[in-house]
Design an enzyme around this catalytic site. Sequence first.
Site, short mmCIF file in Angstrom:
data_model
loop_
_atom_site.label_atom_id
_atom_site.label_comp_id
_atom_site.label_asym_id
_atom_site.label_seq_id
_atom_site.Cartn_x
_atom_site.Cartn_y
_atom_site.Cartn_z
CD1 TRP A 153 3.19 1.42 8.14
CD2 TRP A 153 2.47 3.28 7.12
NE1 TRP A 153 4.04 1.67 7.07
CE2 TRP A 153 3.62 2.81 6.43
CE3 TRP A 153 1.84 4.43 6.65
CZ2 TRP A 153 4.14 3.46 5.32
CZ3 TRP A 153 2.36 5.08 5.54
CH2 TRP A 153 3.50 4.60 4.89
CG ASN A 154 -1.57 2.40 3.65
OD1 ASN A 154 -1.62 1.35 4.27
ND2 ASN A 154 -2.01 2.52 2.43
CE LYS A 177 0.72 -6.71 14.20
NZ LYS A 177 1.48 -5.45 14.10
N GLY A 230 -0.50 -5.39 3.41
CA GLY A 230 0.82 -4.84 3.75
C GLY A 230 1.75 -4.98 2.58
CD GLU A 252 -6.69 -6.91 -1.27
OE1 GLU A 252 -6.03 -6.46 -2.24
OE2 GLU A 252 -7.84 -7.33 -1.38
CG LEU A 253 0.49 -8.72 -0.98
CD1 LEU A 253 1.34 -9.86 -1.51
CD2 LEU A 253 0.57 -8.65 0.53
CB CYS A 286 -1.90 -0.35 -1.73
SG CYS A 286 -3.67 -0.14 -1.61
P1 NAD Z 1 4.26 -4.22 6.37
O1 NAD Z 1 4.23 -5.41 5.49
O2 NAD Z 1 5.56 -3.77 6.91
O3 NAD Z 1 3.33 -4.46 7.66
C1 NAD Z 1 1.97 -4.80 7.56
C2 NAD Z 1 1.52 -5.48 8.83
O4 NAD Z 1 2.17 -6.75 8.95
C3 NAD Z 1 1.85 -4.73 10.11
O5 NAD Z 1 0.77 -4.87 11.02
C4 NAD Z 1 3.07 -5.46 10.63
O6 NAD Z 1 3.25 -5.37 12.02
C5 NAD Z 1 2.73 -6.88 10.24
N1 NAD Z 1 3.87 -7.79 10.11
C6 NAD Z 1 5.19 -7.50 10.01
N2 NAD Z 1 5.91 -8.64 9.85
C7 NAD Z 1 5.02 -9.66 9.86
C8 NAD Z 1 5.14 -11.08 9.70
N3 NAD Z 1 6.32 -11.67 9.51
N4 NAD Z 1 4.01 -11.81 9.72
C9 NAD Z 1 2.80 -11.24 9.88
N5 NAD Z 1 2.63 -9.91 10.03
C10 NAD Z 1 3.73 -9.12 10.02
O7 NAD Z 1 3.53 -3.07 5.54
P2 NAD Z 1 3.36 -1.54 5.94
O8 NAD Z 1 4.70 -0.91 5.77
O9 NAD Z 1 2.64 -1.40 7.22
O10 NAD Z 1 2.37 -1.03 4.79
C11 NAD Z 1 2.80 -0.55 3.57
C12 NAD Z 1 2.64 -1.60 2.49
O11 NAD Z 1 1.31 -2.07 2.44
C13 NAD Z 1 2.92 -1.07 1.11
O12 NAD Z 1 3.70 -2.00 0.37
C14 NAD Z 1 1.56 -0.94 0.47
O13 NAD Z 1 1.53 -1.01 -0.92
C15 NAD Z 1 0.84 -2.08 1.11
N6 NAD Z 1 -0.61 -1.82 1.08
C16 NAD Z 1 -1.42 -2.58 0.27
C17 NAD Z 1 -2.77 -2.33 0.19
C18 NAD Z 1 -3.67 -3.15 -0.68
O14 NAD Z 1 -4.88 -3.12 -0.47
N7 NAD Z 1 -3.17 -3.87 -1.66
C19 NAD Z 1 -3.32 -1.30 0.94
C20 NAD Z 1 -2.49 -0.54 1.75
C21 NAD Z 1 -1.13 -0.83 1.81
#
Ligand code: NAD
Length: 490
Positions: A153-154, A177, A230, A252-253, A286
């Site tokens: 979402w960010n 998605k 995520g 990318e986590l 992130c």
């Molecule tokens: P999240 O992991 O909760 O969700 C990310 C996406 O995954 C959403 O679309 C969600 O609906 C989906 N999702 C949820 N469960 C799933 C599953 N079991 N299988 C597949 N998809 C699933 O993350 P968030 O809260 O939306 O985002 C914040 C996180 O993302 C933070 O930890 C941040 O550091 C990370 N992030 C990383 C980067 C990067 O480039 N490394 C960039 C931005 C954000």
Amino acid sequence: MSELEQLSMLIGGRPAGAISGKTFATENPYTGQAWAEIPDGGPEDVDAAVGAARAALDGEWGQMTGFARAARLRKLAELIGENAERLARLEVNDSGKLYREMLGQLQGLGGWYHYYAGLADKIEGAQIPSPNPNYLVYTRREPVGVVAAITPWNSPLLLMSWKVAPALAAGCTVVIKPSEHAPGSTLGFAELIKQAGIPDGVVNVVTANSGEVGAHLAAHPGVDKVAFTGSTATGRKVAAAAAEKLHPATLELGGKSPQVVFPDADLQAAANGLVAGVFAATGQTCMAGSRLVVHEDVHDELVRLVAERASQIKLGDPFGEGTEMGPVANKMQYEKVVGYLQTARDEGATVAYGGVADEGLGGYFVQPTVLSVKPTDTVFREEVFGPVLAAVTFTDEDDAIKLANDTPYGLAGAVWTKDVHRAHRVAAKIKAGSVWINAYRVVAPSVPFGGFGDSGIGRENGVHGIDAYLETKAVWVELTGGTRDPFTLG
Ligand code: NAD
């Protein structure tokens, strides 16, 4: 919900509601009000989208040259620029990020499509020398196939584009998605696909009010590759699903990135970099530079400078011209950040500024926070994903490197020093995918981005970013027309 903005998914080239007819409302974190009605897709919508993406791959798109794909990517880039204001608005409504930051980001977003358009017509195989002169051997670079692009979402459109631009350049089709917390801008983007001349089914978007639909997509037998951004926890699940299906995944986590400040650094510049690293976007990036590792001789002065700047940050309406920090993007994240602030106090952190929520403004506001902590404190170790800087001190270079690398993450980091030798020496030793020297939070289409360790697998952006969307095929051509012993190899 008739007064809410109505947005549609994109499946097989057509705007679509969920097959179930369900919708959900997405909330503006500044007003606390629902602002748009979003299709609440289910597994059946994912199946339809993956089917459409497969059909597009087998259809016109699969036959299109890289030159023709490049032309469509360039058109899409132009359309993004023309629609930057609307897309920025959709994103601010969902995330509470500053309009001026989002507008700038959206105005620059076309750059990713232009960059990969530039590569779409340069996907080359090679003629490989064969030890057996009876064979001509060459390689073909072919699209991986149907790509699942799952985003957080960010920064929904930026992080989506890091996947979609190289995937389309490579000739793949995609099912996107977006996060249930910020789906609006991705649906706005979907409205531009047809206008760009991209055939139906090449780009599909499915929205849902849960992560389960993401899980269904990540494990879908019709998907050939997953590109995910995520949290580390969800990334592990995506990796497990990809392993089960034996399809590749780019992940990318999360991050907990260090900013290492030496005593000879320009402290004003470092303070500005720390503000950019952890207070911009309300710390919800992130790559947030949330761990300050500072030499003991300059700790007090630097913390004072950052705290002073933090005290001047103007919190408020993300659309306000003078606003510098908006709210945290959603209730869940707000509660998480407030919880970390409580833990920090319980563990004995010294608060130089902030340390609490800002309840005066309504919405999910948290004060920009500057803490001095111990290296064992939770707030120094875990990803807060909010405007919280945690500082520890070091005595010498080895100590600084040890503290900087004392984390399972490895997304980014910075070194602040005027000593050119030390700058490069320390940059080489920081275990992270991006290191800035006397700077922070700069990204570009041409520069690889990704993480070491728990921050992910693979790199996005840059010339090699397209490789993640290509398979290599070796083709052997027998040149003599003769027959050979069928019971020997080669
Ligand atoms: P999240 O992991 O909760 O969700 C990310 C996406 O995954 C959403 O679309 C969600 O609906 C989906 N999702 C949820 N469960 C799933 C599953 N079991 N299988 C597949 N998809 C699933 O993350 P968030 O809260 O939306 O985002 C914040 C996180 O993302 C933070 O930890 C941040 O550091 C990370 N992030 C990383 C980067 C990067 O480039 N490394 C960039 C931005 C954000």
